[in-house]
Each structure stands twice: as C-alpha cells, then as structure tokens.
Motif scaffolding. Structure first.
Motif, mmCIF file in Angstrom:
data_model
loop_
_atom_site.group_PDB
_atom_site.id
_atom_site.type_symbol
_atom_site.label_atom_id
_atom_site.label_comp_id
_atom_site.label_asym_id
_atom_site.label_seq_id
_atom_site.Cartn_x
_atom_site.Cartn_y
_atom_site.Cartn_z
ATOM 1 N N PHE A 12 0.821 -1.211 0.000
ATOM 2 C CA PHE A 12 0.000 0.000 0.000
ATOM 3 C C PHE A 12 0.860 1.268 0.000
ATOM 4 O O PHE A 12 0.441 2.296 -0.523
ATOM 5 C CB PHE A 12 -0.977 -0.007 1.181
ATOM 6 C CG PHE A 12 -2.174 -0.886 0.938
ATOM 7 C CD1 PHE A 12 -3.124 -0.536 -0.004
ATOM 8 C CD2 PHE A 12 -2.341 -2.080 1.627
ATOM 9 C CE1 PHE A 12 -4.229 -1.342 -0.262
ATOM 10 C CE2 PHE A 12 -3.435 -2.902 1.382
ATOM 11 C CZ PHE A 12 -4.381 -2.533 0.437
ATOM 12 N N LEU A 19 0.568 6.970 -6.402
ATOM 13 C CA LEU A 19 -0.560 7.912 -6.475
ATOM 14 C C LEU A 19 -0.079 9.353 -6.271
ATOM 15 O O LEU A 19 -0.468 10.266 -7.012
ATOM 16 C CB LEU A 19 -1.582 7.541 -5.387
ATOM 17 C CG LEU A 19 -2.896 8.308 -5.342
ATOM 18 C CD1 LEU A 19 -3.731 8.019 -6.590
ATOM 19 C CD2 LEU A 19 -3.704 7.937 -4.093
ATOM 20 N N LEU A 47 -2.880 7.549 2.905
ATOM 21 C CA LEU A 47 -2.630 6.131 2.612
ATOM 22 C C LEU A 47 -1.208 5.748 3.002
ATOM 23 O O LEU A 47 -0.977 4.669 3.577
ATOM 24 C CB LEU A 47 -2.890 5.852 1.118
ATOM 25 C CG LEU A 47 -2.821 4.392 0.666
ATOM 26 C CD1 LEU A 47 -3.817 3.523 1.428
ATOM 27 C CD2 LEU A 47 -3.111 4.270 -0.831
ATOM 28 N N CYS A 50 -1.100 5.459 6.842
ATOM 29 C CA CYS A 50 -1.722 4.208 7.310
ATOM 30 C C CYS A 50 -0.828 3.005 6.984
ATOM 31 O O CYS A 50 -0.714 2.070 7.790
ATOM 32 C CB CYS A 50 -3.093 4.015 6.665
ATOM 33 S SG CYS A 50 -4.326 5.136 7.286
ATOM 34 N N SER A 51 -0.205 3.030 5.795
ATOM 35 C CA SER A 51 0.665 1.911 5.400
ATOM 36 C C SER A 51 1.848 1.795 6.339
ATOM 37 O O SER A 51 2.244 0.683 6.749
ATOM 38 C CB SER A 51 1.175 2.123 3.967
ATOM 39 O OG SER A 51 0.105 2.343 3.105
ATOM 40 N N LEU A 54 0.708 0.339 9.566
ATOM 41 C CA LEU A 54 0.464 -1.100 9.392
ATOM 42 C C LEU A 54 1.785 -1.864 9.397
ATOM 43 O O LEU A 54 1.925 -2.909 10.058
ATOM 44 C CB LEU A 54 -0.282 -1.344 8.073
ATOM 45 C CG LEU A 54 -0.752 -2.774 7.812
ATOM 46 C CD1 LEU A 54 -1.890 -3.158 8.765
ATOM 47 C CD2 LEU A 54 -1.248 -2.944 6.374
ATOM 48 N N LEU B 165 -7.583 0.073 11.275
ATOM 49 C CA LEU B 165 -6.512 0.491 10.373
ATOM 50 C C LEU B 165 -6.709 -0.113 8.979
ATOM 51 O O LEU B 165 -6.600 0.580 7.962
ATOM 52 C CB LEU B 165 -5.151 0.082 10.959
ATOM 53 C CG LEU B 165 -3.940 0.501 10.148
ATOM 54 C CD1 LEU B 165 -3.857 2.020 10.028
ATOM 55 C CD2 LEU B 165 -2.652 -0.051 10.764
ATOM 56 N N CYS B 168 -9.531 1.477 7.312
ATOM 57 C CA CYS B 168 -9.142 2.807 6.849
ATOM 58 C C CYS B 168 -8.390 2.703 5.515
ATOM 59 O O CYS B 168 -8.637 3.485 4.584
ATOM 60 C CB CYS B 168 -8.261 3.446 7.921
ATOM 61 S SG CYS B 168 -8.073 5.198 7.707
ATOM 62 N N ILE B 169 -7.498 1.711 5.423
ATOM 63 C CA ILE B 169 -6.754 1.514 4.173
ATOM 64 C C ILE B 169 -7.719 1.127 3.047
ATOM 65 O O ILE B 169 -7.618 1.625 1.919
ATOM 66 C CB ILE B 169 -5.646 0.447 4.372
ATOM 67 C CG1 ILE B 169 -4.547 1.025 5.262
ATOM 68 C CG2 ILE B 169 -5.076 -0.012 3.030
ATOM 69 C CD1 ILE B 169 -3.451 0.052 5.637
ATOM 70 N N LEU B 172 -9.429 4.247 1.949
ATOM 71 C CA LEU B 172 -8.548 5.108 1.146
ATOM 72 C C LEU B 172 -8.353 4.527 -0.254
ATOM 73 O O LEU B 172 -8.239 5.266 -1.233
ATOM 74 C CB LEU B 172 -7.205 5.302 1.859
ATOM 75 C CG LEU B 172 -7.285 6.200 3.103
ATOM 76 C CD1 LEU B 172 -6.041 6.049 3.960
ATOM 77 C CD2 LEU B 172 -7.480 7.658 2.714
ATOM 78 N N LEU B 179 -10.836 8.609 -7.695
ATOM 79 C CA LEU B 179 -10.110 9.718 -8.337
ATOM 80 C C LEU B 179 -10.032 9.545 -9.854
ATOM 81 O O LEU B 179 -9.830 10.510 -10.590
ATOM 82 C CB LEU B 179 -8.677 9.798 -7.788
ATOM 83 C CG LEU B 179 -8.500 10.113 -6.301
ATOM 84 C CD1 LEU B 179 -7.043 9.965 -5.907
ATOM 85 C CD2 LEU B 179 -8.995 11.523 -5.993
ATOM 86 N N PHE B 191 -5.503 9.868 -13.806
ATOM 87 C CA PHE B 191 -5.195 8.444 -13.667
ATOM 88 C C PHE B 191 -5.980 7.574 -14.658
ATOM 89 O O PHE B 191 -6.456 6.500 -14.299
ATOM 90 C CB PHE B 191 -5.456 7.971 -12.229
ATOM 91 C CG PHE B 191 -4.806 8.846 -11.196
ATOM 92 C CD1 PHE B 191 -3.427 8.847 -11.048
ATOM 93 C CD2 PHE B 191 -5.558 9.687 -10.391
ATOM 94 C CE1 PHE B 191 -2.813 9.669 -10.107
ATOM 95 C CE2 PHE B 191 -4.959 10.514 -9.455
ATOM 96 C CZ PHE B 191 -3.582 10.511 -9.312
ATOM 97 N N LYS B 492 -5.060 -5.262 20.198
ATOM 98 C CA LYS B 492 -4.101 -5.230 19.100
ATOM 99 C C LYS B 492 -2.801 -5.967 19.447
ATOM 100 O O LYS B 492 -2.168 -6.549 18.581
ATOM 101 C CB LYS B 492 -3.788 -3.773 18.755
ATOM 102 C CG LYS B 492 -3.628 -3.550 17.266
ATOM 103 C CD LYS B 492 -3.445 -2.099 16.988
ATOM 104 C CE LYS B 492 -3.211 -1.886 15.513
ATOM 105 N NZ LYS B 492 -2.970 -0.507 15.202
#
Lengths: 157, 498
Positions: A12, A19, A47, A50-51, A54, B165, B168-169, B172, B179, B191, B492
C-alpha cells in the motif's frame, strides 16, 4: 495468498507513492491553488501514513510470521483449478462472445463450471443450455441488451 | 405533503411497480435463504436490472429484495444451523435449538412475524425523521456536508470493524479508485492511463457486482463445505403462538426495533451489527439469561426485530445526506444517482413524491413479507436442497451479463473480474470490502465539498470548523475516530495477521 502486515504495508505504501507522484505531475490549467492534484495528494498522504502504521505494527508483532504464505486451499490442486476456472470463464467470455455468440459461449462456460462442481454431465448439459437461454431472454428480449448472436445469427429470434 | 403522498401512492400502486416488487420479493427470499449468498450480493446482482427501470421501480426492487433477504436468512439458520445472511448469525443457535426440540415453526414464525413488526417500526421512524432532518439540513453549506460525508466514511471505518486500520486503508483505496476519470471539480482527466474507457471513471455497477458477487463465487470455489443436513421435513403452523409471545415480550420487541433503527442510522453499521447488539442486550436484561443459546425465544424476538428495523434506519442518512448506513444503502445510493434522484435534503423539496414512494414501498414490502415469507418457509426445505455448485456458475453468468449490460462494454466485464479478485484477496487478508465501496460512492462528494470549503476559506483549515454545526460535526467525527483507536489498542497486542 495471505500476506502479513509488513508486506501489506509495503504494497500500500508503493500504491500511495505512485498515487502521490502521479498526482504531483497532473496538469493544473489556470494554476488553481486547489487544483486537480490537491485531493489525490491528501489521499496519497493518508494512505502512506496508514501503510507505515500497518508496517510498524506488523514489525512489532510479526515474530517469525512469513512475509507471505499460501492459503490452505492452495494445497489442493482441485481447488486451485476451480479458483482459476472463474477468471478463465470470464476471459473465455470476453474473447469469444463476439465471434461465437452469447448462447454457445455462455452454455460452454456453464457446462465446464457445472462439471467442476461434480454435476452429472447430462444434467450439466441440459442446465447449461436452459440457463443460457433464460439469461438471454431476460437481458436480450426483456431489457434489449445487445448480446451478440455470433455463429447463431442465421437462427436469430 | 398529502398531495405528494397521493402522487406517490399512484406511483407505487401501478401494475408494473407492483410486479417488480413481487418479483424482487421472491428473488430476495430465495437468495437470502441460500447460505453463502448475502443480502448485499443479492442487491448488487440486481443493480444491472434496475438500470433499465424508471426510478421508483428501481428503488422498490432494491428495498424489497434487501428486506426479504434479511428475513429469509433466518430460514437456513433455523433448519441447517447456517445463517443465510450475516444478519441472522447472532441468534442462529437459539433458532436451531428450537428446531432440534421439534419446534421449527416457532423459530421461523418469530423470525417472520417480528421481522415484519421491526421493519414497520423502522419505516415509521424513517417516515417521521427523514423529512424533519432534511428540513434542518437545508441550511447546510459545503463545510457541513464535508463533515457529514467524513463522519459517514469514519463510521464505516471505525464502527464495528475488527481492524480500524485495515478498514481505513480499504476506504482510502476506494477514495483512490474514485479519483479515476474526469468527475472532479477541475474537470481534469486523472489516472486514466490514456484509456478512453476510464475517462468517465470506474463504472460503479461492474465494480460492485465484482466485489460482492464474483468474490463470493471465488470463495465458494475454494471452499470445502460438506453438504448440510436439513433437521426437519415438516413445518407446522407458524403464526400459532405469535400474539402470545408479543404480550409476553413487548419490551424486547420495542427495544430491539428501536436499537435496530438507531444502529441502522449510524453509518457503517448494518443489520448484522444490529442483531448482535440486540441479542447481547436482550441477554443482559433478561430474567433468564442462562436459557439463551438453548432455544429460548426472547433473544430471537429482540434481534429478529432489530435486524429488519435497521434496514429502514440505514435509509435515513442515505436519503437526507447521501451517506449510506450500510453496504446495501451504499449500492442503493449508486442507483439513486444513476436515476437522477441524487440524495440530499433538497430531494425532499424537489421530488418529495419519489421519497414518499420509497416510504410506501418499505411499508408494502414489510406487509408482503407475511404471506410470501409464510410461503417461502413452506417450500424452504426444497430450495435448500439445490446445490450451490449449480447456483454459483449461474450467478457468475448473471454477473458477467449484468456488468456488460450497463455500457454494452466488455471492458466493464474485465473490470468486474479485476474487482472480484481484488475483493477476494482483500477479505482473505482481513481488509473489509464495504469501506472500499463507500469510498468510491462518496469520494466525488467528499472531494467536491472539501475543495469548495477550502476555496471559500481561502485555504485556511480553520474555515472547516469555524461554523457552529461544522464544529460540532467535526468534533463528533474526530471524537469517534480517537475513541475507536483508543479502544482498539488493547486487543491489538495479541493480534497478528498472516
């Protein structure tokens, strides 16, 4: 295929960087302050963040977990074949439907998929043809979707 | 308002719409009854067909299918101990135990009768609350809408997710997919990789069909599930004890219906969470908690009412703000946009008859559930014998043709496959799929309101929170995120994903 959080984070992060770079190079006609790249850059940044979280979590808790591992079902060749039959069916449809036509292509795909589920050949053959005709009737006759006739054009109805 | 309701009445009670409702009801009941086929998948597969319908029957098809499927999911839970949809999982043990005790009609009767009451309760709340909230929301500007959308997306990520998490990914990723194309405030192609097929963006229907239907087919292909045995062959009269149970457990019914509606309103939490929470609450306040899980009707009543009431609840934010309460309304919002019925407070001013028609469809679908649900229960033992090895290839064919039908494009069929494989691997690795769909649906709205708000505020981020309502919405959104992250920290340490 199952990947651990470190590998997932890396994948990611690569997507986020791609991106972000792509967004950075977007043309901005009129030199707007909030142009077409603003929102993509926000998404890319979040992103990436978050990556990294993670990955960090994965590094802390992974221990001797492999970076990626094959799922249980991949140990059975029969299941791998059944899995691959789905993309193969779609590829077959996309490749042959124009030339061969909807009814033969759909019937053939259904027949192979039924056989892979151990449906008896005669039953599979009858069901394949009946279901292809049913789907054709719903979409071609009922909804006027232009499903190709292909080699069956002479008997078009 | 009365005039609009009369117009809506005429729009719903016309033969074509009634036929669509009837056919969707049968479809929803059958699909919901088959384990492994979720209500969301049933809805996603239906979308290509709704593309060819006028707005009211299109929405009616979605509402009726989802309502019926959620109830119908109780049937295999009761007869096979396999919930037909995730929304029936919470009380499957009680339901199955009743069957083993020789009382399948009691379990199925509770599922049907109290689902109808719960559904009607949620519908009544929706009919009263949505116009009132919409009137209040008419004064909202882009800043408030930005926070409303952010709250909706935050809800999807932070409520009920085992890994916020990863959710969330996934979200996103959905926002990133949104987009693609020219649908952005600048009108600039982004894109598209030079592909004209991507100029209009990723087509939502092939994507949804891929992520919800093709991924399900792939999961079936690699599963080793043995054939389940049906526990009974005969089902007695199902409405026999229902009035007695209503008098015996009135508070459980009211509490389940009310909680289900509230959970439905919360973005990101759907019928399954409503059922789990109501079942837990029922056990918590029960005088006989030790009987839960042994074939006790109390939890069945509360959770059964709850999951159906949540469906109507989920439509409140969907209609008023365009924010889906669950994955089914996320699909429905896509259909609303497709039918030029863009949700938002102005829809109550510009097209009230369409909204009221939707309310009437909800009432009708819930009432229709009584006779059709009864009939479904009577034939369920036969339907459950149809092997999934026959159903799944047929579903794949419907998915292929459905994806193609929208734009007559084989490119869309390829997209559908790509997203199906993506969803399969995401779920194998603990990344939920629903936030990705929400991201794609709400991405353009989020970007538009974000950019407009930033332009109005001259780039000053304080402009996003300096209006009172915007400030409150921002506080709720950020508070929800912080609270969930805090709460997720404890388990976690033990969790490791492989």
């Amino acid at each position: 295929m199952k990947i651990n959080d470190v590998t997932g984070g890396v994948l990611f992060l690569i997507l986020a960087i791609t991106l972000g770079v792509g967004a950075w190079h977007l043309p901005n006609p009129g030199e707007q302050i909030f142009g077409p790249s603003t929102f993509p850059l926000v998404i890319a940044t979040l992103l990436a963040l978050c990556s990294v979280i993670l990955m960090a979590g994965g590094l802390r808790s992974a221990g001797d977990t492999p970076l990626f591992a094959l799922s249980d079902w991949t140990s059975e060749p029969g299941l791998i074949v059944r899995f691959l039959l789905v993309p193969a069916a779609v590829f077959t449809y996309v490749t042959f439907v124009e030339a061969v036509g909807f009814l033969p292509t759909a019937s053939a795909i259904l027949f192979v998929l039924f056989l892979s589920g151990h449906v008896r050949p005669l039953r599979a053959a009858i069901l394949s043809v009946c279901m292809a005709i049913l789907v054709h009737t719903i979409f071609y006759v009922g909804l006027s979707v232009q499903l190709p006739w292909g080699i069956m054009d002479p008997v078009r109805w | 308002m009365l005039d609009a309701y009369l117009t809506a009445f005429g729009m719903v009670f016309e033969p074509y719409v009634l036929a669509v409702i009837f056919a969707s009801a049968i479809y929803g009941l059958v699909v919901g009854c088959i384990p492994g086929l979720s209500a969301t998948m049933a809805t996603a597969l239906l979308v290509p067909l709704t593309f060819f319908m006028p707005p009211v029957p299109a929405v009616a098809a979605i509402v009726t299918t989802s309502t019926m499927a959620i109830f119908s999911g109780d049937i295999p839970g009761c007869l096979l101990r396999i919930p037909g949809t995730p929304a029936s999982a919470a009380y499957v043990e009680d339901s199955y135990q009743l069957t083993l005790k020789g009382k399948p009609e009691l379990a199925l009767g509770i599922g049907l009768y109290f689902s109808v009451i719960g559904g009607l309760f949620g519908t009544a709340v929706m009919m009263v609350a949505s116009p009132a909230i919409a009137e209040f929301a008419l004064g909202f500007g882009s800043v408030e809408f930005f926070w409303i959308v952010a709250m909706g997306l935050g809800g999807a990520v932070f409520i009920g997710s085992s890994s916020p998490l990863k959710a969330c990914i996934a979200l996103l990723l959905g926002l990133a997919i949104a987009l693609i194309g020219m649908d952005n405030p600048a009108g600039q192609p982004r894109f598209t990789f030079g592909t004209t097929g991507l100029l209009g963006g990723i087509s939502l229907i092939p994507m949804m069909v891929g992520m919800f239907a093709v991924s399900e087919v792939l999961r079936h292909m690699v599963s080793r599930q043995a054939k389940a045995q049906i526990a009974v062959s005969h089902i007695g009269p199902i409405f026999a004890n229902m009035w007695k149970l209503t008098k015996q457990y009135p508070w459980q019914l009211i509490r389940g219906s009310a909680l289900g509606t509230v959970i439905g309103i919360q973005p990101g939490s759907g019928a399954d969470m409503a059922a789990w929470m109501s079942y837990a609450l029922s056990k918590r306040f029960s005088k006989e908690p030790e009987k839960f899980g042994t074939g006790h009707p109390e939890g069945l009543i509360e959770a059964g009412a709850s999951n159906n009431s949540s469906l109507a609840g989920a439509w409140i934010p969907a209609l008023v703000f365009g924010i889906p309460g669950d994955s089914i309304t996320a699909i429905a919002i896509g259909v609303l946009y497709m039918k030029n019925m863009a949700p938002g407070p102005t829809i109550f001013v510009n097209n009230p008859q369409n909204v009221y028609a939707l309310f009437l469809v909800f009432v009708l679908a819930n009432l229709l559930m009584l006779p059709l649900g009864w009939a479904m229960i009577k034939v369920a033992t036969r339907i459950l014998r149809v092997p999934r090895d026959i159903l799944m290839p047929i579903i794949l064919l419907f998915a292929i043709v459905g994806a193609f039908a929208i734009n007559n494009s084989l490119f869309d069929v390829g997209l559908m496959l790509g997203f199906g494989i993506l969803a399969f691997f995401m779920e194998e690795n603990g990344f939920p799929v629903a936030p990705t769909i929400l991201g794609v649906v709400l991405g353009p709205l989020l970007e538009e309101n974000f950019i407009n708000s930033m332009i109005k505020a001259d780039g000053n981020p304080i402009g996003l929170v300096d209006r009172p309502i915007a400030g409150v919405l921002a506080a709720i959104t950020i508070g929800m995120m912080v609270w969930t992250i805090w709460a997720a920290r404890k388990p976690k340490h033990a969790a490791t994903t492989v």
